[in-house]
Design a protein around this motif. Sequence first.
Motif, short mmCIF file in Angstrom:
data_model
loop_
_atom_site.label_atom_id
_atom_site.label_comp_id
_atom_site.label_asym_id
_atom_site.label_seq_id
_atom_site.Cartn_x
_atom_site.Cartn_y
_atom_site.Cartn_z
N ALA A 190 0.83 -1.20 0.00
CA ALA A 190 0.00 0.00 0.00
C ALA A 190 0.86 1.25 0.00
O ALA A 190 0.55 2.24 -0.67
N ARG A 191 1.94 1.22 0.74
CA ARG A 191 2.85 2.38 0.74
C ARG A 191 3.50 2.54 -0.63
O ARG A 191 3.61 3.65 -1.14
N ARG A 192 3.96 1.45 -1.22
CA ARG A 192 4.57 1.55 -2.54
C ARG A 192 3.60 2.13 -3.56
O ARG A 192 3.99 2.91 -4.43
N SER A 193 2.35 1.75 -3.45
CA SER A 193 1.35 2.26 -4.38
C SER A 193 1.21 3.77 -4.24
O SER A 193 1.16 4.50 -5.24
N HIS A 194 1.16 4.25 -3.00
CA HIS A 194 1.08 5.71 -2.79
C HIS A 194 2.33 6.40 -3.32
O HIS A 194 2.25 7.44 -3.99
N GLN A 195 3.50 5.80 -3.04
CA GLN A 195 4.75 6.41 -3.50
C GLN A 195 4.84 6.42 -5.02
O GLN A 195 5.39 7.35 -5.61
N ALA A 196 4.29 5.40 -5.67
CA ALA A 196 4.27 5.38 -7.13
C ALA A 196 3.43 6.53 -7.68
O ALA A 196 3.76 7.14 -8.71
N GLY A 197 2.33 6.84 -6.98
CA GLY A 197 1.52 7.97 -7.39
C GLY A 197 2.26 9.29 -7.27
O GLY A 197 2.10 10.19 -8.12
N VAL A 198 3.07 9.42 -6.22
CA VAL A 198 3.89 10.63 -6.06
C VAL A 198 4.88 10.74 -7.22
O VAL A 198 5.05 11.81 -7.81
N VAL A 199 5.55 9.65 -7.54
CA VAL A 199 6.50 9.66 -8.66
C VAL A 199 5.79 10.02 -9.96
O VAL A 199 6.31 10.82 -10.76
N ALA A 200 4.61 9.47 -10.17
CA ALA A 200 3.86 9.76 -11.40
C ALA A 200 3.55 11.25 -11.51
O ALA A 200 3.56 11.83 -12.60
N GLY A 201 3.27 11.89 -10.35
CA GLY A 201 2.98 13.30 -10.36
C GLY A 201 4.20 14.18 -10.45
O GLY A 201 4.11 15.35 -10.84
N LEU A 202 5.35 13.64 -10.08
CA LEU A 202 6.59 14.43 -10.06
C LEU A 202 7.38 14.33 -11.35
O LEU A 202 8.04 15.29 -11.76
N ILE A 203 7.31 13.19 -12.02
CA ILE A 203 8.28 12.90 -13.07
C ILE A 203 8.21 13.88 -14.25
O ILE A 203 9.23 14.15 -14.90
N ALA A 204 7.06 14.45 -14.49
CA ALA A 204 6.94 15.42 -15.59
C ALA A 204 7.54 16.78 -15.23
O ALA A 204 7.68 17.64 -16.10
N HIS A 205 7.91 16.95 -13.98
CA HIS A 205 8.42 18.24 -13.51
C HIS A 205 9.92 18.21 -13.21
O HIS A 205 10.46 19.18 -12.69
#
Length: 291
Positions: A190-205
């Motif tokens: 569950a933590r990895r899933s949340h962290q993956a969402g953070v990466v998805a939101g950050l990677i374009a920036h």
Amino acid sequence: MIPACGADVAAVREGDVMVSSQPSADELLELAVRVARGAADTARRMRAEGVSAVATKSTVTDVVTAADRAVEMQVIAALREVRPDDAVLGEEYGAAAGGVASGPGSVRWILDPIDGTVNYLYGLPQYAVSLAAEVDGVVVAGVVRNAATGDEWTATRGGGAWRDGRRLAGSTETDLGQALVATGFGYDPARRSHQAGVVAGLIAHVRDIRRFGAAALDLCLAAEGRVDAYYEKGLNAWDQAAGGLVATEAGLVFSGLDGAPPGPDLVIAAPPALFAPLHERLAKLDAAGGP
């Protein structure tokens, strides 16, 4: 120059590293380096002989090996031989195997015997011994040694961060969009899933994301400027104590979100020019939230 030592306690004694009861940061660092080098030798030798006694901790993907435990006990024994009254906090045995830090000037050692155990298990060359000395609750000396490669980073509070005789100053990048950012993921799905969402939101920036699998090494790479910044949720004291000092002494801002200290909720290490925009982006993405 600090000579390398062997894996046994006698090597520390033969090196005449007898640290006074009120040690300086430099004295503590000298002892830490000698002990960490011997521990790294043991970790590398045991890896060459084959990983054994693999068990799990918090989840089925959170592994611990016989080498993790052997290296931790070796470090504790070596420190006790020189400074028997100091406390030791280690990843595998907690505070149970160390002394008790009490009174002004008390020293506590913070140890990750093999940071990057999954890398160690798979034979990937990113795993390290991380050892820091804390006096009165403040980390004053630390060493991170990549056991696979021999790369070594050191720092003392107020004395700078160093690698191979070169003082470290972090990245000179000022544009978050051009920054190479390192991070890591927890073991809980569950933590990895949340962290993956953070990466998805950050990677374009940012320029790109890197995940090496050893927090202590990530912090040292950020201190050296081989990545521009680093963040991660879920770090324990042993993950960040030595590497955090290296990053701080290299001039990076080492913090949590919204002025909180670096800790389990979030760790950010970035040069001042990158810290504010990275912090803002991570706050919007709720990087400290989730499980």
